[in-house]
Design an enzyme around this catalytic site. Sequence first.
Site, PDB file in Angstrom:
ATOM      1  N   LYS A  64       0.857  -1.188   0.000  1.00  0.00           N
ATOM      2  CA  LYS A  64       0.000   0.000   0.000  1.00  0.00           C
ATOM      3  C   LYS A  64       0.886   1.228   0.000  1.00  0.00           C
ATOM      4  CE  LYS A  64      -4.449   1.061   0.376  1.00  0.00           C
ATOM      5  NZ  LYS A  64      -5.607   0.379  -0.181  1.00  0.00           N
TER       6      LYS A  64
ATOM      7  N   GLY B 152     -27.100   1.153   1.426  1.00  0.00           N
ATOM      8  CA  GLY B 152     -26.191   1.882   0.538  1.00  0.00           C
ATOM      9  C   GLY B 152     -26.420   1.502  -0.909  1.00  0.00           C
TER      10      GLY B 152
ATOM     11  N   GLY C  32     -24.898   2.824  -3.787  1.00  0.00           N
ATOM     12  CA  GLY C  32     -23.896   3.513  -4.599  1.00  0.00           C
ATOM     13  C   GLY C  32     -23.535   2.661  -5.800  1.00  0.00           C
TER      14      GLY C  32
ATOM     15  N   VAL D  67     -21.741   0.003  -6.176  1.00  0.00           N
ATOM     16  CA  VAL D  67     -21.861  -1.455  -6.044  1.00  0.00           C
ATOM     17  C   VAL D  67     -23.254  -1.854  -5.544  1.00  0.00           C
ATOM     18  CG1 VAL D  67     -20.842  -3.549  -5.085  1.00  0.00           C
ATOM     19  CG2 VAL D  67     -19.394  -1.562  -5.501  1.00  0.00           C
TER      20      VAL D  67
HETATM   21  P1  NAD Z   1     -20.310   4.586  -3.215  1.00  0.00           P
HETATM   22  O1  NAD Z   1     -19.722   5.774  -2.553  1.00  0.00           O
HETATM   23  O2  NAD Z   1     -20.599   4.623  -4.673  1.00  0.00           O
HETATM   24  O3  NAD Z   1     -21.691   4.203  -2.475  1.00  0.00           O
HETATM   25  C1  NAD Z   1     -21.918   4.299  -1.123  1.00  0.00           C
HETATM   26  C2  NAD Z   1     -23.410   4.608  -0.944  1.00  0.00           C
HETATM   27  O4  NAD Z   1     -23.726   4.540   0.442  1.00  0.00           O
HETATM   28  C3  NAD Z   1     -23.790   6.020  -1.419  1.00  0.00           C
HETATM   29  O5  NAD Z   1     -24.929   5.948  -2.244  1.00  0.00           O
HETATM   30  C4  NAD Z   1     -24.073   6.760  -0.117  1.00  0.00           C
HETATM   31  O6  NAD Z   1     -25.059   7.765  -0.261  1.00  0.00           O
HETATM   32  C5  NAD Z   1     -24.543   5.636   0.775  1.00  0.00           C
HETATM   33  N1  NAD Z   1     -24.422   5.895   2.197  1.00  0.00           N
HETATM   34  C6  NAD Z   1     -23.454   6.579   2.858  1.00  0.00           C
HETATM   35  N2  NAD Z   1     -23.687   6.579   4.178  1.00  0.00           N
HETATM   36  C7  NAD Z   1     -24.832   5.881   4.382  1.00  0.00           C
HETATM   37  C8  NAD Z   1     -25.597   5.524   5.521  1.00  0.00           C
HETATM   38  N3  NAD Z   1     -25.220   5.896   6.747  1.00  0.00           N
HETATM   39  N4  NAD Z   1     -26.705   4.774   5.350  1.00  0.00           N
HETATM   40  C9  NAD Z   1     -27.095   4.398   4.123  1.00  0.00           C
HETATM   41  N5  NAD Z   1     -26.413   4.706   2.997  1.00  0.00           N
HETATM   42  C10 NAD Z   1     -25.301   5.443   3.109  1.00  0.00           C
HETATM   43  O7  NAD Z   1     -19.354   3.365  -2.857  1.00  0.00           O
HETATM   44  P2  NAD Z   1     -19.260   1.945  -3.578  1.00  0.00           P
HETATM   45  O8  NAD Z   1     -18.179   2.000  -4.599  1.00  0.00           O
HETATM   46  O9  NAD Z   1     -20.608   1.457  -3.977  1.00  0.00           O
HETATM   47  O10 NAD Z   1     -18.704   1.043  -2.385  1.00  0.00           O
HETATM   48  C11 NAD Z   1     -19.510   0.748  -1.252  1.00  0.00           C
HETATM   49  C12 NAD Z   1     -18.643   0.235  -0.127  1.00  0.00           C
HETATM   50  O11 NAD Z   1     -17.959  -0.950  -0.545  1.00  0.00           O
HETATM   51  C13 NAD Z   1     -17.543   1.188   0.340  1.00  0.00           C
HETATM   52  O12 NAD Z   1     -17.397   1.020   1.712  1.00  0.00           O
HETATM   53  C14 NAD Z   1     -16.315   0.702  -0.391  1.00  0.00           C
HETATM   54  O13 NAD Z   1     -15.127   0.984   0.328  1.00  0.00           O
HETATM   55  C15 NAD Z   1     -16.556  -0.788  -0.440  1.00  0.00           C
HETATM   56  N6  NAD Z   1     -15.921  -1.442  -1.597  1.00  0.00           N
HETATM   57  C16 NAD Z   1     -16.149  -0.994  -2.867  1.00  0.00           C
HETATM   58  C17 NAD Z   1     -15.555  -1.627  -3.937  1.00  0.00           C
HETATM   59  C18 NAD Z   1     -15.783  -1.148  -5.356  1.00  0.00           C
HETATM   60  O14 NAD Z   1     -15.398  -1.851  -6.297  1.00  0.00           O
HETATM   61  N7  NAD Z   1     -16.414  -0.012  -5.584  1.00  0.00           N
HETATM   62  C19 NAD Z   1     -14.710  -2.733  -3.722  1.00  0.00           C
HETATM   63  C20 NAD Z   1     -14.510  -3.182  -2.408  1.00  0.00           C
HETATM   64  C21 NAD Z   1     -15.121  -2.517  -1.356  1.00  0.00           C
END
Ligand code: NAD
Length: 362
Positions: free
Chosen positions: A79, A179, A181, A183
């Site tokens: 990292k 959530g 977002g 994913v």
């Molecule tokens: P993102 O930021 O696109 O989505 C997160 C969503 O959660 C947003 O829509 C946000 O409004 C919502 N949110 C925030 N706080 C909240 C709460 N208290 N209650 C309900 N909803 C809430 O992120 P993402 O890329 O979809 O990733 C989601 C999670 O998975 C993150 O923690 C990220 O670190 C982890 N992750 C993502 C990936 C990836 O490929 N994108 C891979 C591994 C892990």
Amino acid sequence: MIFEKLSTHDHEQVLFFQDKSVGLKAIIAIHNTVLGPALGGLRMWPYETEEAALRDALRLSRGMTYKNAAAGLNIGGGKAVIIGDPAKDKSEALFRSFGRVVESLGGRYITAEDVGVNVDDIEYIFQETAYVTGVHEVHGGSGDPSPFTAFGVMQGLKASLQRRFGNEELGRYSFAVQGLGHVGMKVVEHLREAAAKVFVTDIREENVRRAVDELGAEAVSLDDIYDVEADVYTPAALGGTVNEHTLPRFKFKIICGVANNQLESDEVGDEVERRGILYAPDYAVNAGGVMNASLELEGYNKERAMRRISMIYGNITSIFEIAERDGIPTYKAADRLAEERIAAMGKLKLPFRPAHPRWERP
Ligand code: NAD
């Protein structure tokens, strides 16, 4: 003091770099390269102290060793952190300077995106080194990891249902997705395609509306998600949502989601186990993104990526089997799977790794 820190979790190497002319202060932590070159994202953060930056680099690089090993990748853990404010300290020169630093390591460390770093920054790094993943598709990269992460989560969900209920037909079960977002929304889409019952929540009203109107999910309030009568809890927003306050409210039979560090502590993990809730370890379930990006090292190909990510089903099943074999909670079994693989591969004689075509360019 540094050697003591490194020996605590057996880190191989930590490198410090500075380039005053561009304001670069970076740390690269290489935790373990038994399986292959250390891969892990670059985080840019306005750390209050150098000590905090070092701590993050050490903690996150170790996490990558486990994640990459449990995913079955021939990749070690590393990292990097840049000390700086992503809102005001970014520049082309800064990232190109960092790219040269990575290049100087000759492939021992491969970088990628993390908090505070985006695909444009990666493009500057890519101008200086090929030891980088998450490069834009126009350069032959793997693009946005989210759909691949979501596909991997579906494998984890099916493996968990199979383990808990002896049946993995998604449409027979109900899910609470926190959530919506990149994913989370995609996971809801897959679940609804399979006609599953899905409860959703998000702080962003427009995301909830989309899931309800376009995908047929049922909305619940931010706090009510923990009380929903659903078979599976799928955290896809933040870490630490399985904690001493929420857990007593759970009627879920399975926890399997996207967010990192879902369990607030090991004690909470033990309590999850005690309550008979099946926990599919987060870093093994959400590895689809890194599995996808790692293929850039061999020449990216989407079919191979999907095939590789579908292996998450088997990885999660193996973790459940190790937990049963050793009588330990599943969150510990994930670490054990990773450690056993590193130990086994470390014994191989004559390690051979083909060179990546990109690295052979003149
Ligand atoms: P993102 O930021 O696109 O989505 C997160 C969503 O959660 C947003 O829509 C946000 O409004 C919502 N949110 C925030 N706080 C909240 C709460 N208290 N209650 C309900 N909803 C809430 O992120 P993402 O890329 O979809 O990733 C989601 C999670 O998975 C993150 O923690 C990220 O670190 C982890 N992750 C993502 C990936 C990836 O490929 N994108 C891979 C591994 C892990």
